[in-house]
Design an enzyme around this catalytic site. Structure first.
Site, PDB file in Angstrom:
ATOM      1  N   HIS A 104       4.189   0.381   3.893  1.00  0.00           N
ATOM      2  CA  HIS A 104       4.558  -0.624   2.893  1.00  0.00           C
ATOM      3  C   HIS A 104       4.735  -2.003   3.511  1.00  0.00           C
ATOM      4  CE1 HIS A 104       5.824   3.194   1.008  1.00  0.00           C
ATOM      5  NE2 HIS A 104       5.261   2.639  -0.026  1.00  0.00           N
TER       6      HIS A 104
ATOM      7  N   GLU B 252     -11.892   5.853  -0.116  1.00  0.00           N
ATOM      8  CA  GLU B 252     -11.625   5.585  -1.537  1.00  0.00           C
ATOM      9  C   GLU B 252     -12.021   4.188  -2.048  1.00  0.00           C
ATOM     10  OE1 GLU B 252      -7.640   6.873  -2.679  1.00  0.00           O
ATOM     11  OE2 GLU B 252      -7.660   8.476  -1.187  1.00  0.00           O
TER      12      GLU B 252
HETATM   13  N1  GLN Z   1      -4.971   9.405  -1.423  1.00  0.00           N
HETATM   14  C1  GLN Z   1      -4.197   8.341  -1.958  1.00  0.00           C
HETATM   15  C2  GLN Z   1      -4.303   7.115  -1.075  1.00  0.00           C
HETATM   16  O1  GLN Z   1      -4.442   7.278   0.098  1.00  0.00           O
HETATM   17  C3  GLN Z   1      -2.753   8.736  -2.054  1.00  0.00           C
HETATM   18  C4  GLN Z   1      -1.917   7.594  -2.546  1.00  0.00           C
HETATM   19  C5  GLN Z   1      -0.508   7.956  -2.874  1.00  0.00           C
HETATM   20  O2  GLN Z   1       0.011   8.936  -2.445  1.00  0.00           O
HETATM   21  N2  GLN Z   1       0.139   7.146  -3.653  1.00  0.00           N
HETATM   22  O3  GLN Z   1      -4.195   5.999  -1.529  1.00  0.00           O
END
Ligand code: GLN
Ligand code: ZN
Length: 757
Positions: free
Chosen positions: A696, A486
């Protein structure tokens, strides 16, 4: 009583100053003193904004370095034992929020049905609560020194305790009495303040269904608190829904005023007779604190008039429906928005003006000419909006009417057999949730491309380099199912919104999500359609680099909806289905491009849930329908994954099942396997990837730790049904954290596989 009232103001800063200061403090680049001075500057600025806008009742203690629930825990001395050894108070505070080398962070979860996350307090019978009122007092004093006499915002004891968990088992509510004692100490201290500030005590839990179990506690609690606070007065604030049951109890206590939400809690009307009879004040939330559309002033005046039929005007104040924390700061920086769309909008600072204007129009016998003119302009604007062609797209409306297929072919039992044959993944298949570290480099490339500073080819080459690295890292770590990482997305919703028609994007519409993190929700102002494929090029490129399967990665319709500011001239169910049609076209293009697995993230599925159960069925129906519509183009052999950022599925398990995804990944690391049982108990058939480590925190989990976690999962669900993955996407982490963590995750999985074979 003051007539214009703001429940609370955002704190991150209109240029995200607090975010920047926090992050540089955490990375050791700035001192505590520098961080503090940024905080002081922001508080001061925000008070003056409100004062200058003519707001009578302004808050202190709506500032926080991280989160107000965490502040409350700190104030009460409710410090989980694993942090007790940290003597430096600020260090301990941030360790509780973010974890440290030795201790995992406190759990974080969404604040009611918003996208703001709070830290879940951890209480235990061994706790000794002792009030530290320093922060509250400092903020109040700072405001006074700046010539602003504030009310003091506090989260109420019932809400605090009801949202807490017990670290020693048992029910947090058992500790309410002791928490109340601590609040008594606090209020007694505040009662000595010379100017006797109003105390705004927020009890949003009383606007949810949980009020049924809590109702008997309300009166005794507030009798106690009012006694301790006197001569200071208490205003109880609820928001996001109505709180009629609680108000009816509270009118019998010395509580002075109620702040109620008349945007999302219309039923609050039913509380008016009781309020009127008791002679108490009503702070009427008529300016939407959660959406960015301009207030329709005429409508609000009518709303106020109808309230005033029951509660006399002299006992009324005009307010926002909730804290303005949930909207961005100001339209001033929005120089690139389509001017027409911008003219429909209003952020926090503009909302201050609206509250102020409504106060003048409503309370003044003969309002000023300028104010009357503003009212007229506002009505004209709304009339023109209803006719505006930017909003209505005949093609979209036609497709919505004529859509025939709303779910995919084949039952799960058949589909999974075909998928396993085709995809051939092992038991306990390892994968990730989609994103990889958003490095400064990759952010810069995106930014420059957006600005037009670099050419498309250069941008694409940089993205592809990143994707290539991501694939290599995953192959090396030994993951089974890969992702492209991403890099092209700064945000999982914004990315899609930018490619879809009907969306607008702000430049500076940041809203705090948790800690230093902000999101910039898109604005859905009109009918939604897809003009071209949105992800196919990236995913198929990633797939071309490897023999392993690469998951396509999309954001689901309900999440896009729930994380956007949505037009309010159309029901959300319709907007959601318009988006779903676009996603299903994308799923189709991906499978045509040879992609075997597509993940449709519904990270925000649960936060859209109505707070009151009577509205739940309706939401579930259209939310599930939207998700199914969004994957309705998937062939049987295309495996559909979904991901949700939650761990507790107890009350929505059947809805999750009805979504009919082949695989769901969820957050479980912070809660062990405790919340997984529901999947076993209900005979849930589809496959599940319960997160084995918390993303996190910067902490790198060890092999043993994750192997233990996997073993725990296996106590609940069979290996045939389980996938192994982190809790969520890794975009907020660094490569140095991600690589060893994933290596350890794979090793842990292999270790468990070996042991079990
Ligand atoms: N595919 C997204 C990521 O990996 C999912 C993020 C999420 O669930 N907030 O960032
Ligand atoms: Zn997630």
């Amino acid at each position: 009583m003051q007539k214009s009232y703001i429940i609370g103001f955002p704190r991150i800063g209109e240029q995200r100053e607090l975010k920047k200061a926090l992050e540089s403090y955490w990375s050791g680049q700035c001192s505590m003193e520098q961080l503090q001075s940024t905080a002081d500057m922001l508080k001061s600025r925000h008070w003056h904004y409100q004062k200058d806008a003519g707001i009578d009742c302004i808050s202190s203690n709506d500032f926080s370095y991280y989160d107000a629930m965490l502040d409350t825990a700190q104030m009460l001395g409710a410090i989980p034992r694993r942090f007790a050894h940290i003597k430096d108070e600020k260090k301990r505070y941030f360790a509780m929020a973010r974890g440290s080398k030795e201790a995992v962070a406190m759990e974080m979860t969404k604040w009611f049905n918003t996208n703001y996350h709070y830290l879940v307090p951890e209480l235990s019978l061994d706790d000794r609560y002792e009030i530290d009122a320093q922060k509250v007092l400092d903020e109040y004093e700072q405001a006074l020194q700046e010539g602003v006499e504030t009310k003091i915002n506090l989260i109420g004891p019932i809400t605090f305790t009801a949202l807490a968990k017990r670290s020693d088992g048992g029910d947090a509510m058992e500790l309410l009495g002791r928490i109340e004692e601590a609040y008594e100490q606090l209020l007694a201290r505040l009662s000595t303040l010379e100017k006797q500030p109003l105390l705004q005590i927020e009890e949003p839990i009383l606007a949810t269904d949980r009020v049924a179990e809590l109702l008997h506690l309300v009166k005794p609690a507030y009798e106690r608190l009012c006694r301790a606070a006197a001569p200071c007065k208490i205003a109880v604030a609820t928001y996001f829904e109505h709180s009629v049951e609680a108000v009816k109890e509270l009118v019998e206590t010395p509580v002075h005023a109620f702040a109620l939400d008349f945007i999302y809690g219309k039923e609050n009307f039913k509380a008016l007779p009781a309020i009127a009879q008791s002679g108490k004040h009503l702070i009427a939330g008529v300016v939407d604190g959660r959406n960015i559309w301009k207030n329709e002033l005429q409508g609000s005046l009518e709303l106020l008039e109808s309230i005033a039929k029951e509660v006399p005007k002299r006992k009324l104040s005009v307010s926002t429906s909730c804290s303005l924390l949930h909207v961005p700061y100001t339209l001033e920086y929005e120089t690139k928005l389509d001017p027409e769309i911008r003219s429909w909008m209003s952020y926090a600072k503009e909302k201050l003006q609206e509250v102020s204007l409504l106060k003048r129009l409503f309370f003044h016998e003969s309002p000023a000419q300028d104010d009357l003119q503003a009212l007229e302009n506002n009505s004209a604007l709304f009339a023109q909006m209803k006719r505006c062609e930017k909003i209505h797209d005949a093609n979209v409306q036609k497709r919505m009417r004529e859509r025939d297929k709303s779910q995919r072919a084949g039952k799960f039992a058949q589909r999974i057999v075909r998928q396993k044959q085709r995809l051939n993944y092992p038991e306990l298949a390892t994968t990730t949730i989609g994103s990889f570290p958003q490095t400064p480099d990759i952010r810069k490339v995106r930014r420059e491309y957006k600005k037009g500073a670099i050419a498309k080819a250069e941008y694409e080459a940089a993205m592809k380099r990143y994707i290539k690295k991501a694939i290599e890292v995953q192959e090396e770590a030994g993951l089974d199912i890969l992702v492209h990482g991403e890099p092209e997305r700064n945000d999982m919703v914004e990315y899609f919104g930018e490619m879809l028609e009907g969306f607008a994007f702000s430049q500076n519409g940041w809203v705090q999500s948790y800690g230093s993190r902000c999101v910039k929700p898109p604005v859905i102002y009109g009918d939604v359609s897809r003009k071209r494929p949105m992800t196919v090029e990236w995913i198929t490129y990633a797939q071309s680099l490897t023999d392993r399967w690469v998951k396509g990665m999309l954001t689901g319709p309900v999440t896009i909806l729930n994380w956007s500011f949505v037009r309010n001239d159309l029901p959300p169910s319709e907007v959601s289905k318009q988006i779903a049609l676009c996603i299903s076209d994308e799923v189709n293009d991906l499978q045509d491009g040879g992609i075997g697995i597509v993940q449709v993230d519904e990270a925000a599925f649960k936060e859209g849930y109505p707070l009151r159960s009577k509205d739940r069925k309706g939401y579930e129906r259209w939310a599930v329908e939207s998700f199914r519509l969004s994957v309705s183009s998937a062939r049987e052999e295309t495996q559909i994954h979904t991901h949700m950022c939650y761990s507790n599925f107890n009350d929505i398990i059947h809805t999750i099942e009805a979504m009919d995804a082949d695989v769901i990944s969820i957050e479980t690391a912070r809660s062990g396997n405790k919340l997984l049982h529901i999947f076993a108990q209900t005979g849930y058939k589809q496959e599940i990837g319960p997160g084995v480590y918390d993303i996190h925190s910067p902490r790198i989990p060890s092999v043993d730790e994750m192997a233990d976690q996997i073993e725990k999962l296996l106590e609940v669900l069979p290996k045939e049904q389980l996938w192994i993955n982190p809790d969520c996407g890794l975009k907020t982490r660094k490569w140095e954290e991600v690589i060893p963590s994933l290596e350890n995750m794979v090793k842990a999985t292999q270790q468990v596989r070996r042991k079990r074979s």
